[in-house]
Design an enzyme around this catalytic site. Structure first.
Site, PDB file in Angstrom:
ATOM      1  N   SER A 141      20.776  56.664  82.991  1.00  0.00           N
ATOM      2  CA  SER A 141      20.848  56.668  81.531  1.00  0.00           C
ATOM      3  C   SER A 141      19.751  55.764  81.001  1.00  0.00           C
ATOM      4  O   SER A 141      19.385  54.767  81.646  1.00  0.00           O
ATOM      5  CB  SER A 141      22.210  56.156  81.063  1.00  0.00           C
ATOM      6  OG  SER A 141      22.205  55.898  79.664  1.00  0.00           O
ATOM      7  N   TYR A 154      28.515  49.155  80.912  1.00  0.00           N
ATOM      8  CA  TYR A 154      27.930  50.471  81.180  1.00  0.00           C
ATOM      9  C   TYR A 154      26.423  50.360  81.368  1.00  0.00           C
ATOM     10  O   TYR A 154      25.862  50.885  82.342  1.00  0.00           O
ATOM     11  CB  TYR A 154      28.240  51.437  80.038  1.00  0.00           C
ATOM     12  CG  TYR A 154      27.551  52.771  80.182  1.00  0.00           C
ATOM     13  CD1 TYR A 154      28.041  53.726  81.061  1.00  0.00           C
ATOM     14  CD2 TYR A 154      26.403  53.071  79.444  1.00  0.00           C
ATOM     15  CE1 TYR A 154      27.411  54.956  81.212  1.00  0.00           C
ATOM     16  CE2 TYR A 154      25.757  54.293  79.590  1.00  0.00           C
ATOM     17  CZ  TYR A 154      26.272  55.234  80.469  1.00  0.00           C
ATOM     18  OH  TYR A 154      25.621  56.442  80.624  1.00  0.00           O
TER      19      TYR A 154
END
Length: 241
Positions: A141, A154
């Site tokens: 990501s 995250y």
């Protein structure tokens, strides 16, 4: 026919990767934890198109379960020559909510976003090394590059995945290990928050949303680009420029 294993391969980016790999001539094993209906639907679509596919239930955060999954895939479709570590998770928290980033949140996200790809790569290592061109592609990501995202744990877990990608490229060579880092992609993660997601997507330079199929094309490109290893390819429409 070469066999590809896609974790979380029944929905979103994983599903797009499963279909893309099938169309490129590979048998596809689609792993899932809860989304059995979605995984079976993807298998049915591939089979209807003349391909070979199976759905495999596994908790990829469980080392023993991953070892059993890879053995199952090997027995039913053949050795794993392409591994796409797509399964991931997030727990949305404001980035400055330090108290909300509890040990449990950290452990959950590191288990799925870092340890699961490690378990899968290790379990498939012998198959990958024996292949003519063994390939691992991790789905990261841009959060791991920018430090921002749906939560601090995250973002850090995805940053750690970048490091794992580079280290595995060395440890598994000549197996090639690369990573695709998507920006905002409107998958079911954004269910109920579509408007906010579209507002964030306007930060991209390209006047269109990044789709799961965009990410899958990048994954297939890395699978087929035999001179590339240890690389992170950003697919975000210019969102991070």
């Amino acid at each position: 026919m070469r066999t590809a294993l896609v974790t979380g391969g029944g929905t979103g980016i994983g599903r797009a990767c499963s279909l893309s790999l099938h169309r490129a001539g590979r048998a596809v094993a689609i792993s899932y934890r809860r989304s059995s209906d979605d995984a079976e639907a993807a298998v049915a679509e591939i089979e209807a198109d003349g391909g070979r596919a199976i759905a495999v239930a596994a908790d990829v955060t469980d080392d023993a379960a991953v070892t059993a999954m890879v053995a199952d895939v090997r027995g039913r479709l053949g050795p794993v020559e392409v591994l796409v570590n797509n399964a991931g998770a997030t727990i949305p928290l404001p980035l400055d909510d330090l108290d909300g980033a509890s040990d449990d949140v950290w452990q959950q996200l590191l288990a799925v976003n870092l340890m699961a790809p490690w378990y899968c790569a290790r379990a498939a290592a012998d198959d990958l090394r024996a292949a003519e061109d063994g390939v691992v592609v991790n789905i990261g990501s841009i959060a791991g590059l920018t430090g921002s995202g749906s939560s601090l744990p995250y973002a850090v877990s995805k940053s750690a995945l970048h490091g794992l990608t580079r280290s595995l490229a060395r440890a598994l060579a000549p197996v090639r290990v690369n990573e695709v880092a998507p920006g905002l992609v409107m998958t079911r993660w954004w269910a109920g928050n579509e408007e906010r997601g579209r507002q964030l997507a306007t930060k991209a330079l390209i006047d269109r949303e990044t789709t799961p199929e965009d990410v899958a094309r990048a994954v297939l490109g890395l699978v087929e680009s035999r001179a590339m290893t240890g690389q992170t390819v950003v697919v975000d429409g210019g969102q991070t420029l």
